[in-house]
Design a protein around this motif. Structure first.
Motif, PDB file in Angstrom:
ATOM      1  N   PRO A   1     -16.254   5.705  11.643  1.00  0.00           N
ATOM      2  CA  PRO A   1     -17.821   5.016  11.712  1.00  0.00           C
ATOM      3  C   PRO A   1     -17.301   4.142  13.415  1.00  0.00           C
ATOM      4  CG  PRO A   1     -16.139   4.743   9.384  1.00  0.00           C
ATOM      5  CD  PRO A   1     -15.730   4.872  10.541  1.00  0.00           C
ATOM      6  N   ALA A   2     -18.360   3.817  13.598  1.00  0.00           N
ATOM      7  CA  ALA A   2     -18.629   2.578  14.750  1.00  0.00           C
ATOM      8  C   ALA A   2     -18.919   1.796  14.162  1.00  0.00           C
ATOM      9  CB  ALA A   2     -19.460   2.939  15.233  1.00  0.00           C
ATOM     10  N   LEU A   3     -17.335   0.918  13.970  1.00  0.00           N
ATOM     11  CA  LEU A   3     -17.329  -0.596  13.561  1.00  0.00           C
ATOM     12  C   LEU A   3     -16.685  -2.127  14.753  1.00  0.00           C
ATOM     13  CD1 LEU A   3     -15.091   0.840  10.854  1.00  0.00           C
ATOM     14  CD2 LEU A   3     -17.324   0.127  10.277  1.00  0.00           C
ATOM     15  N   GLY A   4     -17.017  -1.378  15.844  1.00  0.00           N
ATOM     16  CA  GLY A   4     -16.532  -2.947  16.345  1.00  0.00           C
ATOM     17  C   GLY A   4     -15.707  -2.787  17.013  1.00  0.00           C
ATOM     18  N   SER A   5     -15.624  -4.617  16.458  1.00  0.00           N
ATOM     19  CA  SER A   5     -13.701  -4.968  16.824  1.00  0.00           C
ATOM     20  C   SER A   5     -13.345  -4.547  15.790  1.00  0.00           C
ATOM     21  CB  SER A   5     -13.547  -6.622  16.546  1.00  0.00           C
ATOM     22  OG  SER A   5     -14.624  -7.062  17.874  1.00  0.00           O
ATOM     23  N   LEU A   6     -13.629  -4.305  14.793  1.00  0.00           N
ATOM     24  CA  LEU A   6     -13.131  -3.384  13.253  1.00  0.00           C
ATOM     25  C   LEU A   6     -12.334  -1.906  13.835  1.00  0.00           C
ATOM     26  CD1 LEU A   6     -14.988  -3.811   9.580  1.00  0.00           C
ATOM     27  CD2 LEU A   6     -12.112  -4.272  10.526  1.00  0.00           C
ATOM     28  N   ASN A   7     -12.557  -1.198  15.238  1.00  0.00           N
ATOM     29  CA  ASN A   7     -12.124  -0.494  15.638  1.00  0.00           C
ATOM     30  C   ASN A   7     -10.792  -1.115  17.048  1.00  0.00           C
ATOM     31  OD1 ASN A   7     -15.020   1.095  15.410  1.00  0.00           O
ATOM     32  ND2 ASN A   7     -13.464   1.770  14.329  1.00  0.00           N
ATOM     33  N   ALA A   8      -9.604  -0.945  16.479  1.00  0.00           N
ATOM     34  CA  ALA A   8      -8.374  -1.750  17.171  1.00  0.00           C
ATOM     35  C   ALA A   8      -8.435  -1.027  18.590  1.00  0.00           C
ATOM     36  CB  ALA A   8      -7.468  -1.780  16.634  1.00  0.00           C
ATOM     37  N   GLY A   9      -9.075   0.075  18.668  1.00  0.00           N
ATOM     38  CA  GLY A   9      -8.717   0.799  20.354  1.00  0.00           C
ATOM     39  C   GLY A   9     -10.425  -0.155  20.973  1.00  0.00           C
ATOM     40  N   LEU A  10     -10.849  -0.391  19.851  1.00  0.00           N
ATOM     41  CA  LEU A  10     -11.977  -1.018  20.875  1.00  0.00           C
ATOM     42  C   LEU A  10     -12.363  -2.679  21.653  1.00  0.00           C
ATOM     43  CD1 LEU A  10     -15.804   0.438  19.019  1.00  0.00           C
ATOM     44  CD2 LEU A  10     -14.731   1.653  21.296  1.00  0.00           C
ATOM     45  N   GLN A  11     -10.910  -3.124  20.542  1.00  0.00           N
ATOM     46  CA  GLN A  11     -10.929  -4.252  21.476  1.00  0.00           C
ATOM     47  C   GLN A  11      -9.939  -4.389  21.864  1.00  0.00           C
ATOM     48  OE1 GLN A  11      -8.346  -6.250  17.869  1.00  0.00           O
ATOM     49  NE2 GLN A  11      -9.535  -5.579  16.527  1.00  0.00           N
ATOM     50  N   PHE A  12      -9.014  -3.250  22.689  1.00  0.00           N
ATOM     51  CA  PHE A  12      -8.113  -3.000  23.749  1.00  0.00           C
ATOM     52  C   PHE A  12      -8.946  -2.195  24.748  1.00  0.00           C
ATOM     53  CE2 PHE A  12      -3.883  -0.467  25.056  1.00  0.00           C
ATOM     54  CZ  PHE A  12      -3.974  -1.860  26.097  1.00  0.00           C
ATOM     55  N   TYR A  13      -9.907  -1.882  24.698  1.00  0.00           N
ATOM     56  CA  TYR A  13     -11.068  -1.692  25.781  1.00  0.00           C
ATOM     57  C   TYR A  13     -11.915  -3.556  25.666  1.00  0.00           C
ATOM     58  CZ  TYR A  13     -15.234   1.068  27.793  1.00  0.00           C
ATOM     59  OH  TYR A  13     -16.018   1.215  28.623  1.00  0.00           O
ATOM     60  N   ARG A  14     -12.455  -3.521  25.519  1.00  0.00           N
ATOM     61  CA  ARG A  14     -12.664  -4.850  25.163  1.00  0.00           C
ATOM     62  C   ARG A  14     -11.852  -6.227  26.650  1.00  0.00           C
ATOM     63  NH1 ARG A  14     -13.934  -8.378  20.453  1.00  0.00           N
ATOM     64  NH2 ARG A  14     -11.496  -8.616  20.516  1.00  0.00           N
TER      65      ARG A  14
END
Length: 460
Positions: free
Chosen positions: A126-139
């Motif tokens: 699910p789209a969870l923002g920072s709970l998606n670790a990959g999105l932390q790396f992308y940020r």
């Protein structure tokens, strides 16, 4: 005595155990740390303090005269990355998975990756923002490019802890597969966006969770596992104890229904209903459904305590009463506001109920649990229906709540319902994952304690 040392690192509690060959915990120690803040002032784990505690705790173990440590493994919470430079030094704070995600950044990634619905389906996340670790790396890449360029390895937290004793930067499938948005479940590899953005080259090789590496603790040589995500580790005692299909409802702040016997792809409805997939330590998918029921329970018992002038934990004295259940069950359906589908998952009906309608705390508390069970039935059914599962195990806080357990038996009359417990399940699971490498004894047959609940016993 031959033992394995296990570090079990939660968000709040950090624990270290010695476990003997019969899976008895023979020594343990715990710690809690104050959080620090990152460069934006957001609360986060103090990675330097955690690192020092790990090293000092392992040194302390070596001084214990009655134990021979032959192996090491760890389990930690997920959705957390440690960024290392070429010298193995930590580059950033350990960002909190609750850190607010920058507006528009997630949507831009979705748009560039074929749309959010497809990306979520591909990655079983699910789209969870920072709970998606990959999105932390992308940020990190988008907002701190200079630091991103210095990153040699991005390690999931379990692998960072393992790295401290093995010196080997690695990844593990249970961490990668846990709503990170990194892993493409359809092709069993990193998703195209991870390759396109240059993240994959900074993610170290995947190492099997049931294999070991040489390790050195303050000059002492042993073997070590690569570490596991805690939810996957907690499932291992059940997977090793039962071969017949089952589902596990792991209850705490979240009530997560885990079905290791459901490998069907996530549907759009399931994703919208907070379903996701984990991967077991053997790289098999586990379909899961999340419900924020423990939090709802915590908030509502505070409300009950204030209204009825009781201690907050008074609910622990309330036993299941079939007469109260029958009386509340007889309320005409026309009197209840119809709620269905994902609307059920937002909040239980109880938040809108007037406590004036109940003659006692006991009646009100039964109603609260019935409302929560309405949600639980919907959530669990998402991953249990149309599968061979015939047994449901419940562990965690609600497994000790007789009302919850009796209501679950009523909600799933076709299932065998058990309150189950494994002492320190995540730690035991981490030890079991590498059993064949350190343990000379057969797997014990009594890892899981169980109590059966029958749906027939709740009616009068």
């Amino acid at each position: 005595m031959r033992c394995i040392a296990i570090l079990d690192i939660g968000k709040t509690n950090k624990k270290i155990f010695l476990i003997d060959e019969h899976y008895r915990i023979v020594w343990e120690r715990g710690a809690c740390f104050d959080e620090t803040v990152d460069e934006d002032g957001d609360a986060c784990e103090n990675i330097a303090q955690l690192t020092n505690w790990v090293k000092n705790s392992l040194r302390e173990l070596l001084q214990l005269p009655d134990y021979t440590i032959v192996a090491f493994n760890c389990s930690t919470y997920g959705a957390s990355l440690v960024y290392l430079d070429e010298q193995g030094q930590v580059l950033t704070p350990l960002y909190n998975y609750l850190k607010p995600y920058p507006a528009g950044m997630e949507e831009a990634l979705h748009e560039a990756s074929g749309g959010g619905e497809k990306l979520c389906a591909d990655t079983a996340s699910p789209a969870l923002g920072s709970l998606n670790a990959g999105l932390q790396f992308y940020r990190l890449k988008q907002l701190q490019r200079a630091i991103f360029d210095r990153v040699k390895y991005a390690l999931h937290l379990p692998q960072y802890i393992s790295f401290l004793v093995t010196g080997q930067p690695l990844s593990d499938i249970t961490s990668i597969g846990c709503h990170t948005m990194l892993w493409d479940f359809t092709k069993q590899g990193y998703h195209d966006w991870v390759l396109r953005e240059g993240l994959a080259e900074k993610l170290p090789p995947v190492f099997p969770c049931d294999h070991v590496l040489p390790a050195t603790i303050d000059g002492y040589n042993c073997i070590a596992g690569v570490g596991l995500h805690d939810s996957s580790a907690a499932l291992i005692p059940y997977l090793t104890s039962f071969s017949e299909p089952f589902a596990l409802i792991s209850t705490g702040t979240w009530c997560i229904t885990l079905n290791p016997f459901n490998s069907s792809p996530l549907t759009a409805q399931e994703l919208a209903s907070d379903c996701l997939c984990y991967l077991t330590y053997e790289n098999r998918p586990v379909k899961a459904a999340r419900l924020f029921a423990g939090n709802e329970h915590e908030q509502q018992v505070k409300r009950l305590a204030e209204y009825y002038q009781t201690p907050v934990n008074y609910y622990q004295q309330v036993a299941f009463d079939p007469a109260i259940f029958a009386r509340l069950l007889a309320v005409s359906p026309q009197q209840e506001r119809p709620v269905s589908g994902t609307g059920l998952l937002q909040a239980s009906r109880f938040a809108e109920r007037s406590l004036n309608d109940f003659t006692s705390y006991e009646v009100a508390y039964h109603r609260l649990l019935m409302d929560i069970m309405e949600q639980q039935q919907f959530s669990s059914s998402l991953v249990i229906d149309r599968t061979p599962v015939k047994r449901i195990f419940v562990d965690g806080g609600f497994s000790r709540n007789s009302i919850y357990m009796h209501l679950l038996a009523a909600a799933f009359p076709q299932m065998e319902i058990y309150a189950a417990s494994v002492a320190q399940a995540t730690a035991i699971g981490a030890a079991l994952a590498i059993h064949r490498h350190w343990n000379t004894q057969p797997l014990p047959a009594d890892l899981v304690e169980m109590r059966h609940y029958s749906h027939g016993s709740i009616y009068i």
